[in-house]
Motif scaffolding. Structure first.
Motif, PDB file in Angstrom:
ATOM      1  N   GLY A 104       0.864  -1.191  -0.114  1.00 53.49           N
ATOM      2  CA  GLY A 104      -0.023   0.038   0.173  1.00 53.49           C
ATOM      3  C   GLY A 104       0.943   1.364  -0.038  1.00 53.49           C
ATOM      4  N   SER A 105       0.113   2.344  -0.260  1.00 54.01           N
ATOM      5  CA  SER A 105       0.972   3.571  -0.143  1.00 54.01           C
ATOM      6  C   SER A 105       1.384   3.874   1.307  1.00 54.01           C
ATOM      7  CB  SER A 105       0.426   4.713  -0.798  1.00 54.01           C
ATOM      8  OG  SER A 105      -0.577   5.124  -0.034  1.00 54.01           O
ATOM      9  N   SER A 106       0.597   3.257   2.336  1.00 55.75           N
ATOM     10  CA  SER A 106       1.120   3.367   3.623  1.00 55.75           C
ATOM     11  C   SER A 106       2.546   2.998   3.883  1.00 55.75           C
ATOM     12  CB  SER A 106       0.270   2.669   4.617  1.00 55.75           C
ATOM     13  OG  SER A 106      -1.208   2.943   4.160  1.00 55.75           O
ATOM     14  N   LEU A 109       5.001   5.530   2.202  1.00 55.91           N
ATOM     15  CA  LEU A 109       5.225   6.623   3.244  1.00 55.91           C
ATOM     16  C   LEU A 109       6.028   6.346   4.163  1.00 55.91           C
ATOM     17  CD1 LEU A 109       1.234   7.948   3.378  1.00 55.91           C
ATOM     18  CD2 LEU A 109       3.220   9.177   2.540  1.00 55.91           C
ATOM     19  N   TYR A 130      -4.884  14.105   5.234  1.00 60.86           N
ATOM     20  CA  TYR A 130      -4.899  12.665   5.405  1.00 60.86           C
ATOM     21  C   TYR A 130      -4.119  12.213   6.947  1.00 60.86           C
ATOM     22  CZ  TYR A 130      -4.311   7.456   5.156  1.00 60.86           C
ATOM     23  OH  TYR A 130      -4.059   6.318   5.088  1.00 60.86           O
ATOM     24  N   ASN A 180      -7.272  13.981   0.122  1.00 61.64           N
ATOM     25  CA  ASN A 180      -8.177  13.622   1.145  1.00 61.64           C
ATOM     26  C   ASN A 180      -7.928  14.663   2.433  1.00 61.64           C
ATOM     27  OD1 ASN A 180      -9.684  12.155   2.974  1.00 61.64           O
ATOM     28  ND2 ASN A 180      -8.138  10.342   2.819  1.00 61.64           N
ATOM     29  N   ASP A 208       1.747  12.897  -2.588  1.00 57.97           N
ATOM     30  CA  ASP A 208       0.897  11.657  -2.757  1.00 57.97           C
ATOM     31  C   ASP A 208      -0.017  11.804  -3.821  1.00 57.97           C
ATOM     32  OD1 ASP A 208      -1.111  10.211  -2.129  1.00 57.97           O
ATOM     33  OD2 ASP A 208      -1.308  10.563  -0.037  1.00 57.97           O
ATOM     34  N   ILE A 210      -2.093   9.430  -4.657  1.00 59.03           N
ATOM     35  CA  ILE A 210      -2.918   7.967  -4.725  1.00 59.03           C
ATOM     36  C   ILE A 210      -4.288   8.226  -5.415  1.00 59.03           C
ATOM     37  CG2 ILE A 210      -3.420   8.485  -2.253  1.00 59.03           C
ATOM     38  CD1 ILE A 210      -3.941   5.986  -1.520  1.00 59.03           C
ATOM     39  N   TYR A 211      -4.889   9.345  -5.406  1.00 59.63           N
ATOM     40  CA  TYR A 211      -6.136   9.778  -6.059  1.00 59.63           C
ATOM     41  C   TYR A 211      -6.021   9.986  -7.790  1.00 59.63           C
ATOM     42  CZ  TYR A 211      -8.137   8.796  -1.586  1.00 59.63           C
ATOM     43  OH  TYR A 211      -8.313   8.378  -0.140  1.00 59.63           O
ATOM     44  N   SER A 235      -0.655   4.481  -5.445  1.00 63.33           N
ATOM     45  CA  SER A 235      -1.297   2.933  -4.940  1.00 63.33           C
ATOM     46  C   SER A 235      -2.185   2.243  -6.050  1.00 63.33           C
ATOM     47  CB  SER A 235      -1.980   3.401  -3.830  1.00 63.33           C
ATOM     48  OG  SER A 235      -2.621   2.342  -3.076  1.00 63.33           O
ATOM     49  N   SER A 237      -4.690   0.954  -4.466  1.00 59.32           N
ATOM     50  CA  SER A 237      -6.021   0.910  -3.556  1.00 59.32           C
ATOM     51  C   SER A 237      -7.163   1.592  -4.306  1.00 59.32           C
ATOM     52  CB  SER A 237      -5.701   1.519  -2.245  1.00 59.32           C
ATOM     53  OG  SER A 237      -5.008   0.710  -1.504  1.00 59.32           O
ATOM     54  N   LYS A 238      -6.924   2.744  -4.917  1.00 63.94           N
ATOM     55  CA  LYS A 238      -8.168   3.598  -5.113  1.00 63.94           C
ATOM     56  C   LYS A 238      -8.639   3.407  -6.509  1.00 63.94           C
ATOM     57  CE  LYS A 238      -7.475   4.999  -0.898  1.00 63.94           C
ATOM     58  NZ  LYS A 238      -8.586   5.070   0.342  1.00 63.94           N
ATOM     59  N   ARG A 246      -3.531  -4.634  -0.264  1.00 66.65           N
ATOM     60  CA  ARG A 246      -2.396  -3.805   0.144  1.00 66.65           C
ATOM     61  C   ARG A 246      -1.234  -3.836  -0.898  1.00 66.65           C
ATOM     62  NH1 ARG A 246      -3.906  -0.750   1.707  1.00 66.65           N
ATOM     63  NH2 ARG A 246      -2.345  -0.152   3.113  1.00 66.65           N
ATOM     64  N   TYR A 325     -14.334  12.490  -2.294  1.00 68.33           N
ATOM     65  CA  TYR A 325     -14.876  13.079  -1.182  1.00 68.33           C
ATOM     66  C   TYR A 325     -15.406  14.539  -1.225  1.00 68.33           C
ATOM     67  CZ  TYR A 325     -11.374   9.449   0.529  1.00 68.33           C
ATOM     68  OH  TYR A 325     -10.838   8.544   0.806  1.00 68.33           O
TER      69      TYR A 325
HETATM   70  C1  LIG Z   1      -4.251  10.653   0.886  1.00 66.19           C
HETATM   71  C2  LIG Z   1      -4.165   9.172   0.997  1.00 66.19           C
HETATM   72  N1  LIG Z   1      -2.898   8.544   1.213  1.00 66.19           N
HETATM   73  C3  LIG Z   1      -2.732   7.347   1.576  1.00 66.19           C
HETATM   74  C4  LIG Z   1      -3.578   6.524   1.790  1.00 66.19           C
HETATM   75  C5  LIG Z   1      -3.079   5.105   2.049  1.00 66.19           C
HETATM   76  O1  LIG Z   1      -3.860   4.205   1.251  1.00 66.19           O
HETATM   77  P1  LIG Z   1      -3.079   2.816   0.944  1.00 66.19           P
HETATM   78  O2  LIG Z   1      -2.264   2.391   1.984  1.00 66.19           O
HETATM   79  O3  LIG Z   1      -4.464   1.922   0.729  1.00 66.19           O
HETATM   80  O4  LIG Z   1      -2.476   2.894  -0.414  1.00 66.19           O
HETATM   81  C6  LIG Z   1      -4.965   6.894   1.822  1.00 66.19           C
HETATM   82  C7  LIG Z   1      -5.910   5.921   2.403  1.00 66.19           C
HETATM   83  O5  LIG Z   1      -6.977   6.341   2.471  1.00 66.19           O
HETATM   84  C8  LIG Z   1      -5.181   8.365   1.530  1.00 66.19           C
HETATM   85  O6  LIG Z   1      -6.285   8.856   1.629  1.00 66.19           O
END
Ligand SMILES: Cc1ncc(COP(=O)(O)O)c(C=O)c1O
Length: 392
Positions: A104-106, A109, A130, A180, A208, A210-211, A235, A237-238, A246, A325
């Motif tokens: 994940g991007s978590s 980071l 975020y 976010n 970031d 991710i979106y 990521s 994810s989105k 993940r 959002y």
């Molecule tokens: C702005 C932003 N960065 C990072 C993440 C982390 O996402 P993930 O670990 O699923 O890639 C989120 C998750 O909602 C997010 O909103």
């Protein structure tokens, strides 16, 4: 020794706040356990399931590949596929050897902050932003500097704002585009200026993205076109709707890759093998067709919900251009958005996130609504909130 004495907690935990949205979700489950219907507009993931070609690729891989650890940097085919995605979609040349696949991007980071921050180094973040960002920084002994931003800068940081808050301790300036909780974007020109400021100060810009892919009306440009000294996280994810798999990635300046590799080996060994094999199907035209169709669906929801919320008395001072959002100003309706969110949940059966999650700048005036449900459910949510507020 009694239990109170044995309960030692690291000092850093004093800075770690609960993820409010998770608490709202727990409350929502309690309401549901009473047999009531809850419309979930709180969590950052839409109702779409992972596209079929990705699931099938995972199934094929499970049958035919040994699921061993991969390189800590990720499968080379996947790193190549991401590099090709940058070439095809953004017309930017990003060599695969700068791309690190992560949990994940978590995890991306954590790795970026991990290689950059010394204790007490400061990270400039927008407020609202975020919530996990500031907690990652605290966990690594850094200091998040939350910069209040509002509609005047589209809830974003630009170089002028960053310069005002810069100190000798500032090591990173971070933005998310689209953001976010606000869904607003930083323009390519603002990214260039932020990168120049970071360079001037001997610091780093972290973006970031991710979106990306979930923007409406305009396609996002990557910060990677503004220099190879910028850290970018992204990521699966989105846009690709793989939240629970993940998987994400980090693009790092060349000199950092080996350092990130060492940290990734120690922290994670490798990202999930099956998720990586599945993600190879993300760039298949059939998958892109599915996710693009869903992007159009999200735009329809956005177009419905913004005026509908305004008709209920919320204010949406900046129209969000991306993510899923709406960061609505609830102050015309209630003094405390947290109490309002609880009321909307317990009395109207609609779960939304109070501003509190996203920082300290006027959180009591805002709620975040995620348009993660079909239009019919959004209409029902609006009708229920309207009835609660005595509007309809
Ligand atoms: C702005 C932003 N960065 C990072 C993440 C982390 O996402 P993930 O670990 O699923 O890639 C989120 C998750 O909602 C997010 O909103």
């Amino acid at each position: 020794m009694n239990d109170a004495k044995r309960f030692h907690l690291a000092a850093r935990m004093a800075h770690i706040e609960p993820f409010e949205v998770m608490e709202i979700q727990t409350l929502a489950r309690e309401v549901e356990a009473q047999g009531r219907d809850v419309i979930h507009l709180e969590i950052g993931e839409p109702d779409f399931t992972t596209p079929r070609p990705i699931v099938e690729a995972a199934q094929r891989a499970l049958e035919s590949k040994p699921m061993f650890y991969t390189s800590a940097l990720g499968l080379s085919e996947l790193r190549e596929a991401i590099a090709k995605f940058y070439r095809d979609r953004y017309r930017v040349d990003v060599p695969a050897n700068r791309i690190i696949v992560t949990a994940g991007s978590s995890a991306a980071l954590l790795l970026a902050f991990g290689v950059l921050l010394d204790p007490d180094d400061e990270v400039l973040l927008t407020d609202p932003s975020y919530p996990c960002n500031r907690h990652f920084v605290h966990t690594l002994g850094g200091v998040p500097r939350l910069i209040p931003v509002g509609p005047e800068s589209r809830y974003q940081m630009n170089a002028r704002i960053a310069r005002r808050h810069w100190t000798s301790k500032t090591r990173i300036a971070m933005v998310a585009t689209p953001s976010n909780p606000t869904g607003t974007m930083v323009t390519p020109e603002e990214i260039v200026d932020l990168a120049a400021l970071a360079r001037e100060k001997g610091a780093t810009l972290l973006v970031d993205e991710i979106y990306h892919g979930l923007t409406y009306g305009l396609d996002a440009r990557t910060a990677l076109e503004a220099g190879d000294d910028i850290f970018v996280i992204n990521s699966f994810s989105k846009y690709f709707q793989m939240t629970g798999w993940r998987l994400g990635w980090l693009v790092a300046p060349p000199r950092y890759v080996r350092e990130i590799e060492k940290l990734a080996q120690n922290l994670f060994i490798s990202p999930s093998s099956v998720a990586q094999h599945a993600a190879l199907a993300c760039f298949d035209p059939r998958t892109i067709e599915i996710v693009e169709e869903r992007r159009r669906e999200l735009d329809l929801r956005r177009r419905y919900l913004i005026p509908a919320l305004e008709s209920l008395g919320f204010r949406v001072p900046v129209v969000p251009d991306g993510a899923f959002y709406i960061y609505a100003d609830s102050s015309p309706l209630a003094e405390d958005s947290f109490a309002l969110a609880r009321r909307i949940l317990t009395e109207a059966g609609v779960a939304v996130t109070p501003g509190k999650d996203f920082g300290h700048h006027e959180p009591e005036r805002h709620i975040r609504i995620a348009y993660t449900q079909p239009v019919a459910r959004l209409e029902e949510a609006v009708a229920r909130i309207g009835a609660l507020l005595g509007r309809k």
